[in-house]
Design a protein around this motif. Sequence first.
Motif, PDB file in Angstrom:
ATOM      1  N   GLY A 179       2.445  14.913  -9.758  1.00 16.05           N
ATOM      2  CA  GLY A 179       1.685  15.186  -8.560  1.00 16.05           C
ATOM      3  C   GLY A 179       2.148  16.458  -7.880  1.00 16.05           C
ATOM      4  O   GLY A 179       3.292  16.880  -8.000  1.00 16.05           O
ATOM      5  N   ASP A 222      -2.451   5.434  -9.926  1.00 19.10           N
ATOM      6  CA  ASP A 222      -2.555   5.738  -8.500  1.00 19.10           C
ATOM      7  C   ASP A 222      -3.104   4.558  -7.706  1.00 19.10           C
ATOM      8  O   ASP A 222      -2.623   4.250  -6.607  1.00 19.10           O
ATOM      9  CB  ASP A 222      -3.443   6.963  -8.288  1.00 19.10           C
ATOM     10  CG  ASP A 222      -2.784   8.249  -8.746  1.00 19.10           C
ATOM     11  OD1 ASP A 222      -1.619   8.192  -9.201  1.00 19.10           O
ATOM     12  OD2 ASP A 222      -3.433   9.312  -8.660  1.00 19.10           O
ATOM     13  N   TYR A 248      -1.019   3.089  -4.650  1.00 17.59           N
ATOM     14  CA  TYR A 248      -1.577   3.172  -3.295  1.00 17.59           C
ATOM     15  C   TYR A 248      -1.750   1.781  -2.685  1.00 17.59           C
ATOM     16  O   TYR A 248      -1.570   1.598  -1.469  1.00 17.59           O
ATOM     17  CB  TYR A 248      -2.909   3.922  -3.312  1.00 17.59           C
ATOM     18  CG  TYR A 248      -2.769   5.420  -3.400  1.00 17.59           C
ATOM     19  CD1 TYR A 248      -1.939   6.109  -2.513  1.00 17.59           C
ATOM     20  CD2 TYR A 248      -3.463   6.159  -4.360  1.00 17.59           C
ATOM     21  CE1 TYR A 248      -1.801   7.490  -2.599  1.00 17.59           C
ATOM     22  CE2 TYR A 248      -3.323   7.540  -4.449  1.00 17.59           C
ATOM     23  CZ  TYR A 248      -2.492   8.192  -3.571  1.00 17.59           C
ATOM     24  OH  TYR A 248      -2.347   9.560  -3.647  1.00 17.59           O
ATOM     25  N   GLN A 298      -0.196  10.450  -0.258  1.00 15.44           N
ATOM     26  CA  GLN A 298      -0.085  11.215  -1.496  1.00 15.44           C
ATOM     27  C   GLN A 298       1.354  11.635  -1.753  1.00 15.44           C
ATOM     28  O   GLN A 298       1.832  11.571  -2.894  1.00 15.44           O
ATOM     29  CB  GLN A 298      -0.972  12.469  -1.455  1.00 15.44           C
ATOM     30  CG  GLN A 298      -0.870  13.281  -2.758  1.00 15.44           C
ATOM     31  CD  GLN A 298      -1.580  14.610  -2.714  1.00 15.44           C
ATOM     32  OE1 GLN A 298      -2.424  14.838  -1.862  1.00 15.44           O
ATOM     33  NE2 GLN A 298      -1.239  15.493  -3.647  1.00 15.44           N
ATOM     34  N   ARG A 313       3.172   8.649  -3.031  1.00 20.00           N
ATOM     35  CA  ARG A 313       2.764   8.399  -4.421  1.00 20.00           C
ATOM     36  C   ARG A 313       3.474   9.332  -5.378  1.00 20.00           C
ATOM     37  O   ARG A 313       3.987   8.918  -6.425  1.00 20.00           O
ATOM     38  CB  ARG A 313       1.247   8.561  -4.547  1.00 20.00           C
ATOM     39  CG  ARG A 313       0.721   8.427  -5.980  1.00 20.00           C
ATOM     40  CD  ARG A 313       0.639   9.773  -6.676  1.00 20.00           C
ATOM     41  NE  ARG A 313       0.279   9.635  -8.083  1.00 20.00           N
ATOM     42  CZ  ARG A 313       0.661  10.475  -9.037  1.00 20.00           C
ATOM     43  NH1 ARG A 313       1.449  11.502  -8.759  1.00 20.00           N
ATOM     44  NH2 ARG A 313       0.292  10.279 -10.284  1.00 20.00           N
ATOM     45  N   ASP A 314       3.526  10.610  -5.053  1.00 23.49           N
ATOM     46  CA  ASP A 314       4.109  11.587  -5.968  1.00 23.49           C
ATOM     47  C   ASP A 314       5.609  11.369  -6.143  1.00 23.49           C
ATOM     48  O   ASP A 314       6.137  11.515  -7.253  1.00 23.49           O
ATOM     49  CB  ASP A 314       3.835  13.007  -5.463  1.00 23.49           C
ATOM     50  CG  ASP A 314       2.360  13.393  -5.570  1.00 23.49           C
ATOM     51  OD1 ASP A 314       1.595  12.628  -6.180  1.00 23.49           O
ATOM     52  OD2 ASP A 314       1.989  14.462  -5.041  1.00 23.49           O
TER      53      ASP A 314
END
Length: 448
Positions: A83, A205, A209, A244, A247-248
Motif C-alpha cells: 500500500g 482489504d 477494514y 487506509q 490497513r497498509d
Amino acid sequence: MTSIAGATGDVYSVPRSRDHTVRYRPAEFLLALYRMFGPVVPVGRGRRGYTYLLGPDANQFVLANSDLFRWRDAFDWLIPVDGATSMLLSDGAEHRQRRRLAQPAMHHRQIAAYLDTMADNADAMIESWRPGQVVDVYQDMRTAIRRTTLHTLFGPRLAADAEFFGTQLQRLLDLCDGLPQTVAGKQRLRTPQWRRAMAARSRVDERIYTEIRRVRQESDTTAANALTALVHGRDEDGERLSDQEVRDQVVTLIVAGYETTSATLGWAVYAMLSTPGVWDTARREVREVLGGRRPAPEDLKRLTYLGSVVQETLRLYPAVTVVGRKVDQDFEYRGRRIRAGASVVISPYVTHRLPELWPDPLRFQPERWQPGNPDYRKPAPHHFLPFGGGPHRCIGATMATTELTVMLARLLARTSLTLPAQRLRAASMISMRPRRGLRAEVSAPSQM
C-alpha cells in the motif's frame, strides 16, 4: 550419509564437504563486480541508472547519510502489496509517525508474551508429521509463522483467517516477485496475473477494514497488540492514522512478519542438517537448558549455541540480499558524483560473504558468534546488516530472532530430520528463500 544438492545442482554427500552453502547467482554477480571494480559500480546512465555501493564502507556511508535518499521511490513496485502509505514506503515525518505507533507491539517485553503462541504453532505443525514422511519444512513452518504473526500482532480473529491470508497474499507476493520493471509492465498491460492479484488484494482489504471498524468501535483501547495501537494511537499532534494507513501497516507487518522469517528458518534447518555436528550440538543444548519444557524469556540468552545458529544463518542467508535507495540530492562518494534521481543499491549478501570480514566466509560456523572462540569478533553495524540499518532498520528484528530461536528449539526437542537428495535453488526479490521449498524426512517420532 545424507545426500543433498549443491548450488550447481550436483548431488554430494554431506560428510565429504564442509561447504554446503547455496549461492544466489545475481548477488554472486555483485560479489564478482566488487572484486573486479571496487565499491562503486555504476550500471546504466541518468535517472534509470543504478550505482552499486558495495562493501562495509559503502554500507556505513549510506546508513549514516539517510537524508540523501528516499525510500518510497525505490520501493514503489511493492505498493500493490503493502500500500502507498506503508511505513516501508514512507520517508521523513510520515515514516516516523507510522513506525512509532506500531513500535510498542515490538518491544522486547511485549515479545516475551508471544513465546507460548510461537511454541503452540510450531508444535501443532510438528505434531502433524509422521515418521517416514517427507515434509516441506520451509512451507510448513511458514504456515506456523504466519499464524503466529497474525495472532500476536493482530489478535485471534484475524489469526482464525490465517489460511485465507496465506492464499490471497501469495497472489500479491507472486506478482511482485520479480524485477520492478516487470511489475510495472504487468500493471500497465493489466495482465491476467495483475487482475488476479488485484482481486486478491480487494478480498484482503475487505477483511482488514472489517476488523479496523470493529476495533474502532471497541471501548478497550489498551489491548497489547499492533492493531489496537495503530487504530487508537495518536501522534504528537493528536492525529490518528486513517483507515487506509492502518490497513497498509497491517499488511506490511503481516507480510514482513512471515515472509522473511520463514525464509531464514528454512535456511537454518538446511544449514543445521547439512553441516556435520550442528543439529546434534544444538539439540544437546536445548535438552540441557530446557529439559522437556518450552522456552521461557529467561531461557533465550542461555541458548547460546542455538542463538549463534540463528546469527550465522542471518549472515549467510540474509533474507534481503540487496537494498535500494533513490538519490534525493547529489552527492560524491569515492570520487564519483551520483546525481539526484538515480538509484543506489547496497548488498548485505555481498558484505556477509567477504573473507576480509568473515574468516572462511562460506563455511556455516555458529562458533564464530561465541565469545572465546578464536574467530569471534563482534561485527560493526555496517559489517552485519540482515535487518538493514538506520531509521528504516526492520521494526520486527527482535521478534524475528526470538521466533526463530523458539521454533528451532521446538524442532530440535520434538523431532529428528534428514535431508533427502534434492536440488536447492535460492530465489530472491522480496526475500531470499529456497525456490522449491526444503524437503526433509521425519526420522523419529515426536518427543517431549
